[in-house]
Design an enzyme around this catalytic site. Structure first.
Site, short mmCIF file in Angstrom:
data_model
loop_
_atom_site.label_atom_id
_atom_site.label_comp_id
_atom_site.label_asym_id
_atom_site.label_seq_id
_atom_site.Cartn_x
_atom_site.Cartn_y
_atom_site.Cartn_z
N GLY A 189 -14.87 -45.98 -20.19
CA GLY A 189 -15.35 -44.98 -19.26
C GLY A 189 -16.72 -44.50 -19.67
O GLY A 189 -17.14 -44.66 -20.82
N CYS A 190 -17.43 -43.88 -18.73
CA CYS A 190 -18.80 -43.44 -19.02
C CYS A 190 -18.81 -42.30 -20.04
O CYS A 190 -19.55 -42.36 -21.04
CB CYS A 190 -19.52 -43.04 -17.74
SG CYS A 190 -18.61 -41.91 -16.66
N TYR A 191 -18.00 -41.25 -19.83
CA TYR A 191 -17.93 -40.17 -20.80
C TYR A 191 -17.42 -40.65 -22.17
O TYR A 191 -18.01 -40.31 -23.21
CB TYR A 191 -17.03 -39.05 -20.29
CG TYR A 191 -17.56 -38.25 -19.14
CD1 TYR A 191 -18.71 -37.47 -19.26
CD2 TYR A 191 -16.89 -38.24 -17.91
CE1 TYR A 191 -19.18 -36.71 -18.20
CE2 TYR A 191 -17.35 -37.48 -16.84
CZ TYR A 191 -18.49 -36.72 -16.99
OH TYR A 191 -18.95 -35.96 -15.93
#
Length: 309
Positions: free
Chosen positions: A113-115
């Site tokens: 995921g990006c986070y």
């Protein structure tokens, strides 16, 4: 001979950005479905079986369906959804943490995921080095451009131009927490405070550390040195100098695509506090750029080929 590549979900935000990064690359021959066949199960199954490798740019349930449709094909899959990030039999697609050889030899790779990309890039190497405790209750403050929420959130920002800031995940239990905890080897899931701003792309992930209260009382200089050593030689992940620190970090509303990841360590003069900060493009290293990096490795190509760095 070119590698036959199928992008299931090629017209979504992530899929479109992947296609942009593949423009002009003759190593790949894209398998394309007409608009009226993109959601046709038989057409998708045929494409998944005909491909040498496929990238899934789909919602979680649709990604699981694509895996089912691909059964028996032997086609390597890169899943950009969150459906398989902590699933058995899937390799977590963060080459710098997991190992490039592990990605290259895997059949099933799940994009981070990006986070979590920002959080894990900062915390995982320091936990491994013994500088940060795996048993500490970490917190994560993060802000992203609205494209990370897909077309629905993009449309909401367009329809509500007066909104300057959206805090969300207020019920806690965000779907990114499982991979944050598992891939950093933490005893507890961090407290995660995500937010979105009216910028199309960009992301800042901030992990505050009360150094004086942490086991071993690590110093910012040691944290910075460990990160520099861990990412030495990487052309994608860079560590900013410890000093002088900038007065501010900025995200631009009109930022261009970027596939890098820049890490910062900020510490107080008395050594009692620090902030670990990651800056990235949520559509770059946080999504499409990471998919291309993994695609390159799985196809035996230099990992940064086609990336904007």
């Amino acid at each position: 001979m070119a590698t036959r590549l199928f992008i299931d979900g090629a017209v979504g935000t992530t899929g479109l950005e992947i296609r942009e990064r593949l423009q002009g690359r003759d190593e790949f021959d894209l398998i394309l479905l007409d608009d009226d066949r993109r959601k046709d199960e038989a057409a998708r199954r045929d494409a998944l079986h005909a491909a040498d490798i496929a990238i899934l740019c789909l919602p979680d349930e649709a990604a699981k369906e694509a895996v089912r449709l691909a059964q028996g094909s032997g086609t390597p899959l890169i899943d950009a959804s969150s459906a398989h990030r902590v699933a058995e039999g899937w390799t977590y697609g963060f080459p710098e943490l997991i190992g490039r050889e592990a990605i290259a030899s895997a059949q099933f790779v799940s994009n981070p995921g990006c986070y979590p990309t920002g959080f894990l890039a900062l915390v995982a190497p320091l936990v491994r080095a013994g500088l940060l405790s795996a048993d500490w209750p970490y917190t994560v403050n993060a802000v992203s451009g609205y494209s990370g929420g897909g077309n629905a959130l993009i449309d909401r920002f367009a329809a509500e131009p007066d909104i300057a800031f959206r805090a969300y995940g207020l019920q806690l239990g965000h779907k990114h927490l499982a991979e944050m905890q598992a891939c950093a080897g933490l005893a507890h899931a961090p407290v995660f405070s995500p937010s979105v701003i009216p910028a199309h792309r960009g992301m800042v992930v901030d992990v505050p550390l009360p150094l004086a209260a942490l086991p071993g009382q690590p110093q910012a200089e040691a944290l910075h040195g460990a990160l520099c050593a861990f990412y030495a030689g990487s052309v994608i992940v860079t560590v900013a100098p410890l000093a002088p620190a900038p007065s501010e970090l900025l995200l631009s509303k009109d930022a261009v695509p970027w596939d890098g990841l820049r890490l910062h360590v900020f510490g107080t003069a008395d050594g009692t506090q620090a902030r670990l900060v990651a800056v990235l493009d949520n559509l770059g290293k946080g999504a499409s750029g990471a998919a291309i990096q993994n695609l390159n490795l799985m196809c035996g190509l230099p990992e940064a080929t086609g990336l904007s760095l």
